[in-house]
Write a protein that holds these residues in place. Structure first.
Motif: not given
Length: 72
Positions: A10-18, A40-44, A65-68
């Motif tokens: 995903p892109t940084k700052g993108q909000h994802l739902v479970a 949550g929101t992608v931080q890194k 690791w993939l994303v934070q």
């Protein structure tokens, strides 16, 4: 999992739902979808891993690791 050829993150700052798609991992056997475990929101993003996706099979957690995500 075979040799990993591509990661779609995903892109940084993108909000994802479970349950949303978090990452698609493409290997010799095809594409594998990994779902977001919580909202949550992608931080890194792991840009090193995206540039060298074959490193994903490395068992070093500090490297693969993939994303934070920051939980809602």
């Amino acid at each position: 999992m075979g040799v990993v050829h591509q990661l779609d993150l995903p892109t940084k700052g993108q909000h994802l739902v479970a349950g949303d798609p978090l990452v698609t991992i493409t290997d010799d056997q095809g594409a594998h979808l990994v779902s977001t475990p919580f909202s949550g929101t992608v931080q890194k993003l792991n840009k090193d891993l995206q540039a060298a996706p074959q490193s994903l099979i490395n068992n070093k957690q500090t490297d693969n690791w993939l994303v934070q995500l920051k939980a809602d």
